[in-house]
Design a protein around this motif. Structure first.
Motif, PDB file in Angstrom:
ATOM      1  N   TRP A   8       4.067  11.520   2.692  1.00  0.00           N
ATOM      2  CA  TRP A   8       3.947  10.389   3.854  1.00  0.00           C
ATOM      3  C   TRP A   8       4.414  10.994   5.075  1.00  0.00           C
ATOM      4  CZ3 TRP A   8       1.625   5.818   3.526  1.00  0.00           C
ATOM      5  CH2 TRP A   8       1.292   5.175   2.556  1.00  0.00           C
ATOM      6  N   ASP A  15       2.059   4.927   9.354  1.00  0.00           N
ATOM      7  CA  ASP A  15       2.172   6.161   8.483  1.00  0.00           C
ATOM      8  C   ASP A  15       0.922   6.422   7.675  1.00  0.00           C
ATOM      9  OD1 ASP A  15       5.126   5.779   8.900  1.00  0.00           O
ATOM     10  OD2 ASP A  15       5.457   4.534   7.096  1.00  0.00           O
ATOM     11  N   GLU A  32      -2.037   4.113   6.690  1.00  0.00           N
ATOM     12  CA  GLU A  32      -1.836   2.794   6.058  1.00  0.00           C
ATOM     13  C   GLU A  32      -1.397   1.917   7.188  1.00  0.00           C
ATOM     14  OE1 GLU A  32      -1.209   0.117   3.681  1.00  0.00           O
ATOM     15  OE2 GLU A  32      -2.364   1.998   3.177  1.00  0.00           O
ATOM     16  N   HIS A  33      -1.944   0.637   6.976  1.00  0.00           N
ATOM     17  CA  HIS A  33      -1.335  -0.507   7.894  1.00  0.00           C
ATOM     18  C   HIS A  33      -0.566  -1.355   7.194  1.00  0.00           C
ATOM     19  CE1 HIS A  33      -3.954   1.590  11.070  1.00  0.00           C
ATOM     20  NE2 HIS A  33      -4.810   1.584  10.140  1.00  0.00           N
ATOM     21  N   ASP A  34      -0.789  -1.504   5.839  1.00  0.00           N
ATOM     22  CA  ASP A  34      -0.089  -2.353   5.146  1.00  0.00           C
ATOM     23  C   ASP A  34       0.944  -1.843   4.141  1.00  0.00           C
ATOM     24  OD1 ASP A  34      -2.360  -4.411   5.869  1.00  0.00           O
ATOM     25  OD2 ASP A  34      -3.364  -3.475   4.549  1.00  0.00           O
ATOM     26  N   GLU A  35       0.954  -1.903   3.011  1.00  0.00           N
ATOM     27  CA  GLU A  35       2.063  -1.671   2.224  1.00  0.00           C
ATOM     28  C   GLU A  35       1.893  -0.183   1.486  1.00  0.00           C
ATOM     29  OE1 GLU A  35       3.714  -3.779  -1.289  1.00  0.00           O
ATOM     30  OE2 GLU A  35       2.774  -5.620  -0.046  1.00  0.00           O
ATOM     31  N   ARG A  36       2.621   0.368   1.634  1.00  0.00           N
ATOM     32  CA  ARG A  36       2.522   1.985   1.067  1.00  0.00           C
ATOM     33  C   ARG A  36       2.378   2.041  -0.467  1.00  0.00           C
ATOM     34  NH1 ARG A  36       7.049   6.315   2.936  1.00  0.00           N
ATOM     35  NH2 ARG A  36       6.416   6.200   5.230  1.00  0.00           N
ATOM     36  N   THR A  37       2.686   1.073  -1.254  1.00  0.00           N
ATOM     37  CA  THR A  37       2.234   0.755  -2.800  1.00  0.00           C
ATOM     38  C   THR A  37       1.007   0.690  -2.911  1.00  0.00           C
ATOM     39  OG1 THR A  37       4.716  -0.299  -3.265  1.00  0.00           O
ATOM     40  CG2 THR A  37       2.851  -0.539  -4.936  1.00  0.00           C
ATOM     41  N   HIS A  38       0.400  -0.030  -2.122  1.00  0.00           N
ATOM     42  CA  HIS A  38      -1.382  -0.438  -2.114  1.00  0.00           C
ATOM     43  C   HIS A  38      -1.893   1.012  -1.879  1.00  0.00           C
ATOM     44  CE1 HIS A  38      -4.971  -2.133  -1.857  1.00  0.00           C
ATOM     45  NE2 HIS A  38      -5.156  -1.803  -0.612  1.00  0.00           N
ATOM     46  N   GLU A  41      -1.737   3.316  -4.815  1.00  0.00           N
ATOM     47  CA  GLU A  41      -2.742   2.668  -5.827  1.00  0.00           C
ATOM     48  C   GLU A  41      -4.056   3.129  -5.565  1.00  0.00           C
ATOM     49  OE1 GLU A  41      -1.720  -1.557  -5.989  1.00  0.00           O
ATOM     50  OE2 GLU A  41      -0.130  -1.248  -7.196  1.00  0.00           O
TER      51      GLU A  41
END
Length: 171
Positions: A8, A15, A32-38, A41
């Motif tokens: 990252w 990020d 990434e505009h939302d969650e890193r986990t997403h 995945e």
């Protein structure tokens, strides 16, 4: 089994998730505009193999991104692994790289550069699905009427990148 390394890096537009192949070539750069986990995945679905996290792998790309966001870098000097962009998508994205820093071109113009003047919609799809956000400057591709378009539902990012380039280019 292919092994990919992820890292990252923070930027002014969010990020970025970087993915590298075994040889160190950049396979993907995703803002990434939302969650890193997403994002992880999604990357795992696109890159079959082992994903290992290593922030040190991103050092060269991170330095170039930082230079770009300060206006000191106009082109990226990176080895790209094109496995996620094939056929006309790759051809279109390579044509996008010919758009000069701080300038824009319409989807139809990029289609002509890519050798298929009737493929403006396919250029739009290539830009929307690019594995290399920012370093392949799809933000420089605009609608025929000059309007920006959606840029993955984040037109403010596209606007920011274009403003940054125009300001750094002195125009």
């Amino acid at each position: 089994m292919t092994r990919f390394t992820t890292a990252w890096h923070p930027t002014p537009v969010g990020d970025v998730l970087l993915a590298f192949a075994d040889g160190g070539d950049l396979v993907a750069l995703h803002v990434e505009h939302d969650e890193r986990t997403h994002a992880i995945e999604q990357m795992a679905r696109r890159l079959p193999g082992a994903l290992e996290h290593d922030d040190d792998a991103a050092e060269a790309v991170a330095a170039q991104l930082d230079e770009y966001f300060t206006g000191a870098r106009r082109t990226f000097d990176l080895r790209l692994d094109w496995r996620l962009a094939r056929g006309f998508t790759r051809t279109a994205l390579e044509a996008v790289c010919e758009i000069p820093y701080g300038e824009t071109a319409a989807y139809g113009e990029v289609a002509m550069l890519a050798g298929n003047p009737r493929a403006a919609r396919a250029v739009g799809t290539a830009c929307r699905t690019t594995p290399f956000s920012i370093v392949v400057p799809v933000h420089r591709v605009v609608r025929a009427d000059g309007s920006l378009g959606e840029y993955g539902a984040h037109p403010e990012v596209k606007s920011h990148l274009l403003d940054l380039e125009r300001e750094a280019a002195g125009g």
